[in-house]
Design a protein around this motif. Structure first.
Motif, PDB file in Angstrom:
ATOM      1  N   ALA A 140      -6.493  -2.138   3.754  1.00 18.48           N
ATOM      2  CA  ALA A 140      -6.415  -3.345   3.131  1.00 18.48           C
ATOM      3  C   ALA A 140      -7.810  -4.229   3.215  1.00 18.48           C
ATOM      4  O   ALA A 140      -8.062  -4.921   2.329  1.00 18.48           O
ATOM      5  N   GLN A 141      -8.280  -4.221   4.502  1.00 17.19           N
ATOM      6  CA  GLN A 141      -9.462  -5.056   5.008  1.00 17.19           C
ATOM      7  C   GLN A 141     -10.646  -4.547   4.007  1.00 17.19           C
ATOM      8  O   GLN A 141     -11.423  -5.361   3.368  1.00 17.19           O
ATOM      9  N   GLY A 142     -10.868  -3.280   3.729  1.00 19.65           N
ATOM     10  CA  GLY A 142     -11.790  -2.758   2.985  1.00 19.65           C
ATOM     11  C   GLY A 142     -11.779  -3.119   1.286  1.00 19.65           C
ATOM     12  O   GLY A 142     -12.930  -3.719   1.063  1.00 19.65           O
TER      13      GLY A 142
ATOM     14  N   SER B 252     -13.653  -6.525  -2.967  1.00 19.39           N
ATOM     15  CA  SER B 252     -13.455  -7.460  -4.086  1.00 19.39           C
ATOM     16  C   SER B 252     -13.904  -9.032  -3.948  1.00 19.39           C
ATOM     17  O   SER B 252     -14.733  -9.416  -4.901  1.00 19.39           O
ATOM     18  N   ARG B 253     -14.123  -9.517  -2.752  1.00 19.55           N
ATOM     19  CA  ARG B 253     -14.956 -10.653  -2.487  1.00 19.55           C
ATOM     20  C   ARG B 253     -16.433 -10.306  -2.828  1.00 19.55           C
ATOM     21  O   ARG B 253     -17.169 -11.354  -3.218  1.00 19.55           O
ATOM     22  N   VAL B 254     -17.115  -9.268  -2.307  1.00 17.58           N
ATOM     23  CA  VAL B 254     -18.441  -9.106  -2.643  1.00 17.58           C
ATOM     24  C   VAL B 254     -18.840  -8.798  -4.000  1.00 17.58           C
ATOM     25  O   VAL B 254     -19.717  -9.286  -4.566  1.00 17.58           O
TER      26      VAL B 254
ATOM     27  N   ARG C  87      -7.757  -0.910  -5.297  1.00 17.69           N
ATOM     28  CA  ARG C  87      -7.718  -0.357  -3.662  1.00 17.69           C
ATOM     29  C   ARG C  87      -9.430  -0.130  -3.572  1.00 17.69           C
ATOM     30  O   ARG C  87     -10.306  -0.247  -4.546  1.00 17.69           O
ATOM     31  N   TRP C  88      -9.880  -0.185  -2.268  1.00 15.85           N
ATOM     32  CA  TRP C  88     -11.339   0.002  -1.864  1.00 15.85           C
ATOM     33  C   TRP C  88     -11.862   1.317  -2.693  1.00 15.85           C
ATOM     34  O   TRP C  88     -12.915   1.277  -3.095  1.00 15.85           O
ATOM     35  N   GLN C  89     -11.181   2.365  -2.923  1.00 13.80           N
ATOM     36  CA  GLN C  89     -11.297   3.457  -3.246  1.00 13.80           C
ATOM     37  C   GLN C  89     -11.669   3.385  -4.785  1.00 13.80           C
ATOM     38  O   GLN C  89     -12.766   3.900  -5.250  1.00 13.80           O
TER      39      GLN C  89
END
Length: 300
Positions: free
Chosen positions: A221-223, A228-230, A285-287
């Motif tokens: 979740a942190q990833g 998303s923020r970057v 997702r980060w993926q």
């Protein structure tokens, strides 16, 4: 301290949140904003419509904003911090307060303060200690300057989380910049590490080891949040990290890490500008982000 009219320089994400959130606070009779987007034919209609719907007066120039404000809040990108102070100093009213929210080095903030105070106004620096959107105007802020304690008292009366840390300018910014090296560095590390793990097909082995070492963090979740923020704010983050690099230089060291973090943040911003993440939706997702980066790799 009597503040009736508040003006925001910068009507981006932070400017919109603060101008709307401060409207109607005790004693405040008007909030206004000025941004170059309000004068740009390509963006002014949408920006003026947003301001009108929010009850914020869209000013035609910085001079008009400064003329009409008891408290001027600068909320622009890090690279524009000094330029805004230079322009505002030409028209700010003597006795007005200038609150600088921007992520800039102690040296930059001290230069800004000299300009504003030479014009007879009062400069207060702020170190905004985390991302604004989850908190709104209640985002934790550290204030510095001769008027910091007095302004903090007023802002806390409006429900804000503002704390004066020093009458000496640069202390609040130093705290912010030191933290930025760590937080923006974690973002850069996660993006690089996770994307490489995805490229080699080893993410199912890598993330559990992080979870074991730091069990209080949901690394998946942190990833996703970091990506998303970057992707959304990489340009702003890169500029902030260049100011963090200046902070390291001002302390007498070579900013090896801060400069590298700025470069990675800028790289993601460039990828976003090129449309690499155009198909990634909200809540991805980060993926999904990593796969976009992998698909955009130069062909061998």
């Amino acid at each position: 301290m009597n503040i009736e009219r508040i003006g925001l320089i910068g009507y981006g994400e932070v400017g919109k949140i603060f101008s709307a959130g401060l409207r109607g606070q005790p004693g405040v009779v008007a909030t206004a904003a000025w941004d170059l987007k309000l004068a740009n034919p390509a963006t002014q209609a949408a920006e003026r419509a947003h301001a009108q719907a929010a009850g914020v007066a869209a000013q035609p120039s910085m001079q008009a904003l400064c003329d009409a404000s008891d408290l001027v809040i600068s909320a622009v990108t890090a690279s524009n911090t000094l330029a805004v102070a230079q322009e505002a100093a030409q028209t700010i009213r003597p006795g007005a307060l200038f609150l600088d929210l921007n992520s800039a080095s102690p040296g930059t903030k001290q230069q800004c303060a000299a300009l504003i105070e030479a014009a007879g106004a009062h400069y207060v620096e702020a170190g905004v200690m985390t991302s604004v959107p989850p908190y709104g105007i209640r985002v934790p802020m550290l204030l510095g300057g001769a008027k910091a304690a007095e302004l903090a008292l007023l802002l806390t009366g409006w429900g804000m989380d503002a704390r004066a840390v020093s009458e000496r300018l640069g202390v609040a910014s130093a705290i912010k910049m030191c933290r930025s090296v760590m937080i923006k560095g974690l973002e850069a590390l996660v993006i690089e590490s996770y994307t490489m793990a995805r490229a080699y097909g080893v993410e199912d082995q890598v993330l559990p080891t992080l979870q074991e070492t730091f069990p209080s963090i949901d690394w998946s979740a942190q990833g996703a949040y970091f990506f998303s923020r970057v992707v959304q704010h990489g340009q702003r983050r890169a500029e902030e990290m260049r100011e963090a690099a200046n902070t390291v230089r001002e302390a007498g060291f070579e900013p090896l890490m801060a400069a590298a973090i700025a470069a990675r943040q800028q790289w993601v911003a460039d990828q976003a500008r090129a449309g690499v993440f155009a198909e990634v939706g909200k809540g991805a997702r980060w993926q999904d982000y990593a796969d976009c980066l992998l698909a955009a790799r130069p062909k061998p």
